[in-house]
Design a protein around this motif. Structure first.
Motif, PDB file in Angstrom:
ATOM      1  N   ASP A 502       1.024  -1.261   0.227  1.00 17.46           N
ATOM      2  CA  ASP A 502      -0.355   0.167  -0.036  1.00 17.46           C
ATOM      3  C   ASP A 502       1.036   1.302   0.040  1.00 17.46           C
ATOM      4  O   ASP A 502       2.342   1.110   0.266  1.00 17.46           O
ATOM      5  CB  ASP A 502      -0.894   0.052   1.298  1.00 17.46           C
ATOM      6  CG  ASP A 502      -0.442  -0.719   2.864  1.00 17.46           C
ATOM      7  OD1 ASP A 502       0.967  -0.001   2.845  1.00 17.46           O
ATOM      8  OD2 ASP A 502      -0.658  -0.520   3.596  1.00 17.46           O
ATOM      9  N   ARG A 503       0.172   2.783   0.307  1.00 17.62           N
ATOM     10  CA  ARG A 503       0.777   3.930   0.145  1.00 17.62           C
ATOM     11  C   ARG A 503       1.333   3.495   1.375  1.00 17.62           C
ATOM     12  O   ARG A 503       3.154   4.431   0.958  1.00 17.62           O
ATOM     13  CB  ARG A 503       0.271   4.425   0.535  1.00 17.62           C
ATOM     14  CG  ARG A 503       0.450   6.464   0.038  1.00 17.62           C
ATOM     15  CD  ARG A 503      -0.806   6.811  -0.007  1.00 17.62           C
ATOM     16  NE  ARG A 503      -1.437   7.286  -0.721  1.00 17.62           N
ATOM     17  CZ  ARG A 503      -0.987   8.255  -2.210  1.00 17.62           C
ATOM     18  NH1 ARG A 503       0.402   8.857  -2.217  1.00 17.62           N
ATOM     19  NH2 ARG A 503      -2.308   8.128  -2.669  1.00 17.62           N
ATOM     20  N   ASP A 504       1.702   3.847   2.149  1.00 23.05           N
ATOM     21  CA  ASP A 504       2.285   3.224   3.209  1.00 23.05           C
ATOM     22  C   ASP A 504       3.857   1.937   3.085  1.00 23.05           C
ATOM     23  O   ASP A 504       5.259   3.435   3.893  1.00 23.05           O
ATOM     24  CB  ASP A 504       1.811   2.342   4.895  1.00 23.05           C
ATOM     25  CG  ASP A 504       0.902   3.711   5.427  1.00 23.05           C
ATOM     26  OD1 ASP A 504       0.592   5.053   4.607  1.00 23.05           O
ATOM     27  OD2 ASP A 504      -0.098   2.850   5.584  1.00 23.05           O
ATOM     28  N   LEU A 505       3.670   1.292   2.836  1.00 27.26           N
ATOM     29  CA  LEU A 505       4.455   0.542   1.971  1.00 27.26           C
ATOM     30  C   LEU A 505       5.765   1.402   0.859  1.00 27.26           C
ATOM     31  O   LEU A 505       7.230   1.281   1.816  1.00 27.26           O
ATOM     32  CB  LEU A 505       4.523  -0.341   1.887  1.00 27.26           C
ATOM     33  CG  LEU A 505       5.679  -1.516   1.353  1.00 27.26           C
ATOM     34  CD1 LEU A 505       6.807  -1.875   2.643  1.00 27.26           C
ATOM     35  CD2 LEU A 505       5.144  -2.984   0.781  1.00 27.26           C
ATOM     36  N   PHE A 506       5.282   2.156   0.179  1.00 28.92           N
ATOM     37  CA  PHE A 506       5.827   2.585  -1.151  1.00 28.92           C
ATOM     38  C   PHE A 506       6.605   4.148  -0.160  1.00 28.92           C
ATOM     39  O   PHE A 506       7.869   4.396  -0.230  1.00 28.92           O
ATOM     40  CB  PHE A 506       4.606   3.544  -1.824  1.00 28.92           C
ATOM     41  CG  PHE A 506       5.355   4.135  -3.260  1.00 28.92           C
ATOM     42  CD1 PHE A 506       6.024   3.506  -4.024  1.00 28.92           C
ATOM     43  CD2 PHE A 506       5.102   5.294  -3.336  1.00 28.92           C
ATOM     44  CE1 PHE A 506       6.072   3.733  -4.957  1.00 28.92           C
ATOM     45  CE2 PHE A 506       5.894   5.881  -3.741  1.00 28.92           C
ATOM     46  CZ  PHE A 506       6.517   5.380  -4.925  1.00 28.92           C
ATOM     47  N   VAL A 507       5.693   4.891   1.052  1.00 30.23           N
ATOM     48  CA  VAL A 507       6.459   5.844   1.725  1.00 30.23           C
ATOM     49  C   VAL A 507       7.722   5.773   2.229  1.00 30.23           C
ATOM     50  O   VAL A 507       8.669   6.042   2.326  1.00 30.23           O
ATOM     51  CB  VAL A 507       5.673   6.734   3.055  1.00 30.23           C
ATOM     52  CG1 VAL A 507       6.197   7.546   3.425  1.00 30.23           C
ATOM     53  CG2 VAL A 507       4.226   7.476   2.014  1.00 30.23           C
ATOM     54  N   THR A 508       6.765   3.818   3.122  1.00 34.17           N
ATOM     55  CA  THR A 508       8.617   3.069   4.292  1.00 34.17           C
ATOM     56  C   THR A 508       9.664   2.969   3.052  1.00 34.17           C
ATOM     57  O   THR A 508      11.277   3.411   3.813  1.00 34.17           O
ATOM     58  CB  THR A 508       7.940   2.388   4.630  1.00 34.17           C
ATOM     59  OG1 THR A 508       7.154   2.714   5.831  1.00 34.17           O
ATOM     60  CG2 THR A 508       9.687   1.614   5.145  1.00 34.17           C
ATOM     61  N   LEU A 509       9.762   2.729   1.814  1.00 28.95           N
ATOM     62  CA  LEU A 509      10.836   1.750   1.259  1.00 28.95           C
ATOM     63  C   LEU A 509      10.917   3.085   0.486  1.00 28.95           C
ATOM     64  O   LEU A 509      12.298   3.220  -0.137  1.00 28.95           O
ATOM     65  CB  LEU A 509       9.833   1.170  -0.087  1.00 28.95           C
ATOM     66  CG  LEU A 509       9.663  -0.012   0.725  1.00 28.95           C
ATOM     67  CD1 LEU A 509       9.406  -1.380  -0.740  1.00 28.95           C
ATOM     68  CD2 LEU A 509      11.080  -0.808   1.534  1.00 28.95           C
ATOM     69  N   GLN A 510      10.624   4.703   0.019  1.00 35.44           N
ATOM     70  CA  GLN A 510      11.526   5.705  -0.380  1.00 35.44           C
ATOM     71  C   GLN A 510      12.332   6.345   0.552  1.00 35.44           C
ATOM     72  O   GLN A 510      13.426   6.699  -0.011  1.00 35.44           O
ATOM     73  CB  GLN A 510       9.942   6.555  -0.413  1.00 35.44           C
ATOM     74  CG  GLN A 510       8.822   7.072  -2.039  1.00 35.44           C
ATOM     75  CD  GLN A 510       8.149   8.134  -1.992  1.00 35.44           C
ATOM     76  OE1 GLN A 510       7.711   8.149  -1.103  1.00 35.44           O
ATOM     77  NE2 GLN A 510       8.710   8.669  -3.470  1.00 35.44           N
ATOM     78  N   ARG A 511      11.732   5.940   1.605  1.00 35.08           N
ATOM     79  CA  ARG A 511      13.401   6.497   2.584  1.00 35.08           C
ATOM     80  C   ARG A 511      14.818   5.860   2.193  1.00 35.08           C
ATOM     81  O   ARG A 511      15.586   6.419   2.273  1.00 35.08           O
ATOM     82  CB  ARG A 511      12.562   5.894   4.010  1.00 35.08           C
ATOM     83  CG  ARG A 511      11.678   6.834   3.989  1.00 35.08           C
ATOM     84  CD  ARG A 511      10.910   6.577   6.046  1.00 35.08           C
ATOM     85  NE  ARG A 511      12.365   7.256   6.977  1.00 35.08           N
ATOM     86  CZ  ARG A 511      12.294   7.338   7.878  1.00 35.08           C
ATOM     87  NH1 ARG A 511      10.694   6.661   8.554  1.00 35.08           N
ATOM     88  NH2 ARG A 511      12.929   7.612   8.629  1.00 35.08           N
ATOM     89  N   LEU A 512      14.482   4.323   1.828  1.00 36.35           N
ATOM     90  CA  LEU A 512      15.651   3.845   1.531  1.00 36.35           C
ATOM     91  C   LEU A 512      16.254   4.015   0.305  1.00 36.35           C
ATOM     92  O   LEU A 512      17.984   3.761  -0.087  1.00 36.35           O
ATOM     93  CB  LEU A 512      15.686   2.157   1.297  1.00 36.35           C
ATOM     94  CG  LEU A 512      15.214   1.595   2.809  1.00 36.35           C
ATOM     95  CD1 LEU A 512      14.702   0.567   2.780  1.00 36.35           C
ATOM     96  CD2 LEU A 512      15.943   1.509   3.357  1.00 36.35           C
ATOM     97  N   GLU A 513      15.372   5.090  -0.825  1.00 37.05           N
ATOM     98  CA  GLU A 513      16.619   5.380  -1.953  1.00 37.05           C
ATOM     99  C   GLU A 513      17.243   6.931  -1.819  1.00 37.05           C
ATOM    100  O   GLU A 513      17.431   7.458  -0.323  1.00 37.05           O
ATOM    101  CB  GLU A 513      15.302   6.182  -2.365  1.00 37.05           C
ATOM    102  CG  GLU A 513      14.073   5.259  -3.171  1.00 37.05           C
ATOM    103  CD  GLU A 513      13.586   5.700  -4.371  1.00 37.05           C
ATOM    104  OE1 GLU A 513      13.927   6.133  -4.747  1.00 37.05           O
ATOM    105  OE2 GLU A 513      12.313   5.206  -4.347  1.00 37.05           O
ATOM    106  N   PRO A 514      18.745   6.729  -2.628  1.00 34.75           N
ATOM    107  CA  PRO A 514      18.083   5.907  -3.716  1.00 34.75           C
ATOM    108  C   PRO A 514      19.030   4.910  -3.830  1.00 34.75           C
ATOM    109  O   PRO A 514      20.121   4.677  -3.084  1.00 34.75           O
ATOM    110  CB  PRO A 514      19.670   7.073  -4.412  1.00 34.75           C
ATOM    111  CG  PRO A 514      20.192   7.538  -3.309  1.00 34.75           C
ATOM    112  CD  PRO A 514      18.809   7.512  -2.265  1.00 34.75           C
ATOM    113  N   TYR A 515      18.569   3.592  -4.295  1.00 34.15           N
ATOM    114  CA  TYR A 515      19.525   2.367  -4.615  1.00 34.15           C
ATOM    115  C   TYR A 515      19.988   2.239  -5.626  1.00 34.15           C
ATOM    116  O   TYR A 515      20.454   2.814  -6.135  1.00 34.15           O
ATOM    117  CB  TYR A 515      18.206   1.416  -4.876  1.00 34.15           C
ATOM    118  CG  TYR A 515      16.420   1.151  -4.180  1.00 34.15           C
ATOM    119  CD1 TYR A 515      16.812   1.010  -2.350  1.00 34.15           C
ATOM    120  CD2 TYR A 515      15.513   2.009  -4.536  1.00 34.15           C
ATOM    121  CE1 TYR A 515      15.763   1.282  -2.173  1.00 34.15           C
ATOM    122  CE2 TYR A 515      14.431   1.679  -3.851  1.00 34.15           C
ATOM    123  CZ  TYR A 515      14.524   1.677  -2.384  1.00 34.15           C
ATOM    124  OH  TYR A 515      13.878   1.666  -1.574  1.00 34.15           O
ATOM    125  N   GLY A 516      20.406   1.455  -4.922  1.00 29.52           N
ATOM    126  CA  GLY A 516      22.261   1.133  -5.783  1.00 29.52           C
ATOM    127  C   GLY A 516      23.178  -0.296  -5.228  1.00 29.52           C
ATOM    128  O   GLY A 516      22.685  -0.260  -4.387  1.00 29.52           O
TER     129      GLY A 516
END
Length: 611
Positions: A502-516
């Protein structure tokens, strides 16, 4: 690293690693492996961090609440002191003398994104500090890789008394000697492994050189140009324009696939923010033709901006990309950006043709006419050998490295692809985890005209008449342990309910960006699922699905180049491994499918997201 290859293509790029473009159906079955709960995550949970996020942070090396704060909130204060780099003070002092005496400085770069962006950054900084500069880039086809005699001759012709290299030079002892013999000093900035014969009295800024104590050994060429520019500004009593410099440094940092941890993560995160506010005509036009929208993300640089910059050097001259980054004229920027976009389309076509022909050759599939011009390594019924080798007179050597990387991932074998011209084969190799490709091929280096590289990627030049014999020798020697040939896909989140995505998970994972590298995109296992409507194929063999779980919760899915998954998805309950994304059209989260298989009927175990 002994990079002495005409066209090594030994630095993997993000476009080279575009997993989203791997045809899923031809990839060997992978072992799906849940990530274990890391003990340091307990400390983070006790400090108030939600369990799923704590587990992912701990797997990325975060051990304390302070480290978690630094990871989740990159700040300019996290940038390291550039003067801690060995050779930095000497380099700045030499540039100050050049400024004082009105000398002209030649900035010599490379033709990839890292070299081009680093050259643009350093040239702009020198100009802002009132140091006269010239830019010299090699031509991939005419000059090959690295700092060579031709660049020395050009610097002399332009009246330069100092050369500063960007992303090259650490293995260029001959060119350095040639420059010094005509009175031109040299400062080398490079991040490749130094050559054994590098002259000890030449200034070198390289985090991998012996005796260097800088805390970030993984700076790329553009990152080093950024550090040198900052040091020069400070030495002149000026405040470095951090945002302006970072919006260029981020291009090389992401495109050169350096680990996005520590200082590199800070450069990437702050650089992406700065790119959103780009004012230069060149960057604005590049963003426009690439169709990138704010907020800028790492994949935008890797899959949209970077490939367009690279395309100029792959198919024509990298000078066009450099001119785009340096121009202040809006009309010129538009013309150059559209030219780069056109070359990128050509690059995609060339790459697709090479990939399809090489795949057909090694698998023994497709029409005979499609592979008639390709020399392959094994009859179609013999199974895949331990190393894949193919070559053709029809291939463009500017794209064989990308194609080799994609085929290596797709078939999970080290892969060498070579373009043959006038009896000479020039190509690139890409490896898989567990196979040190440079060490494997090194015993045959005396039979190669040029050879260089490292664990994951190599470049080589060889007489075409030797390829058959070498291929057979390499195949006989390529006897890997079974576990090396088993592709493994770790996942960090395990859900049986689509409602969890859901949106909450999306917001949580956004905090880990940028990915690489060092901070991979978290993989999610989800299932069992079934289709709400039949799967739909669109575009270039992509697959779109609308799935629902056992309780009826729905979730859109997309599988790039996943057309062959259509039947598996249509036959009954299935489960997927995917990466979380956002569907702008539907305004909701979606999963990008990396693997899809029939649901085994087994209940999901405890998710790897809590103790």
């Amino acid at each position: 690293m002994d990079l002495t290859v005409d066209d090594p293509s030994t630095d993997p790029t993000v476009e080279d690693a575009a997993l989203g473009e791997v045809p899923v159906a031809t990839t060997p079955a992978a072992a799906w492996e849940p990530a274990a709960w890391p003990a340091p995550a307990d400390v983070l949970v006790a400090g108030g961090i939600e369990a799923e996020l704590a587990g992912m942070l701990a797997r990325r090396g975060v051990r304390t609440l302070e480290q978690a704060e630094r990871f989740l909130s990159p700040h300019v204060d996290q940038l390291l002191d550039p003067f801690e780099l060995r050779g930095m003070r000497e380099a700045v002092e030499r540039l100050q003398r050049a400024r004082l005496h009105g000398e002209r400085v030649a900035v010599v770069g490379d033709y990839d994104v890292d070299g081009v962006s680093g050259t643009a950054l350093l040239s702009a900084a020198l100009k802002a500090c009132r140091i006269g500069t010239e830019q010299i880039l090699p031509h991939r086809m005419r000059d090959g890789y690295g700092f060579r005699q031709r660049q020395v001759d050009e610097a002399q012709r332009l009246g330069c008394s100092l050369i500063v290299t960007v992303d090259c030079g650490t293995t260029s002892a001959a060119a350095i000697a040639a420059a010094r013999s005509v009175g031109i000093d040299v400062i080398v900035t490079d991040h490749h492994l130094p050559g054994r014969d590098f002259p000890g009295d030449v200034v070198q800024i390289n985090p991998k050189q012996p005796g260097n104590r800088y805390a970030n050994a993984e700076l790329c060429g553009a990152g080093l140009a950024f550090k040198l520019a900052c040091a020069l500004y400070v030495s002149l009593g000026r405040t470095p324009p951090i945002a302006a410099l970072l919006r260029i440094a981020v291009l090389g940092t992401i495109a050169d696939v350096v680990p996005l941890v520590g200082e590199n993560r800070t450069i990437a995160a702050l650089g992406l923010r700065a790119l959103d506010e780009a004012r230069s005509p060149g960057l604005r036009e590049l963003v426009r033709v690439a169709g990138v929208k704010s907020p800028m993300r790492a994949q935008d640089v890797g899959f949209r901006l970077g490939p367009r910059i690279n395309a100029a050097g792959r198919l024509d001259s990298a000078q066009h990309a450099l001119d785009l980054l340096l121009t202040t004229d809006a009309a010129e920027a538009r013309r150059l950006a559209e030219a780069l976009d056109g070359w990128n389309q050509r690059r995609q076509g060339e790459e697709r043709r090479v990939l399809e022909q090489a795949r057909a050759a090694v698998l023994g599939i497709g029409n005979e006419a499609d592979v008639a011009s390709v020399a392959t390594m094994a009859p179609p019924d013999s199974g895949l050998p331990g190393i894949l080798v193919a070559w053709s007179e029809e291939w463009h050597r500017g794209v064989v490295g990308i194609a080799a990387g994609r085929l290596a991932r797709e078939l999970h074998r080290p892969t060498l692809l070579l373009a043959v011209e006038d009896g000479v084969a020039t190509g690139s190799g890409r490896s898989i985890d567990g196979v040190h490709l440079y060490d494997f091929l090194a015993p045959w280096r005396e039979r190669l005209e040029r050879f260089g590289g490292h664990e994951h990627a190599i470049g080589l030049t060889v007489r075409a008449e030797q390829l058959e014999e070498l291929r057979e020798a390499w195949q006989r020697a390529a006897l890997w342990a079974p576990e090396v040939l088993q592709r493994r896909l770790p996942y960090e989140l395990d859900f049986d309910s689509a409602a969890r995505v859901d949106r909450d998970l999306f917001v949580t994972l956004q905090r880990l960006e940028p990915y690489g590298p060092g901070n991979p995109v978290p993989m999610i296992r989800l299932g069992p699922l079934e289709n709400v409507v039949p799967p739909r194929v669109f575009g270039n063999g992509h697959l779109k699905l609308m799935a629902r779980d056992r309780k009826g919760a729905r979730l859109p899915l997309v599988a790039w180049h996943g057309e062959r998954l259509q039947q598996t998805a249509a036959d009954g309950p299935y489960e997927i491994l995917g990466e979380l994304s956002w569907d702008d059209y539907l305004g909701c989260p979606t999963l990008v499918v990396r693997e899809l298989r029939r649901h085994s009927g087994e209940a999901h175990g405890a998710p790897p997201s809590g103790p």
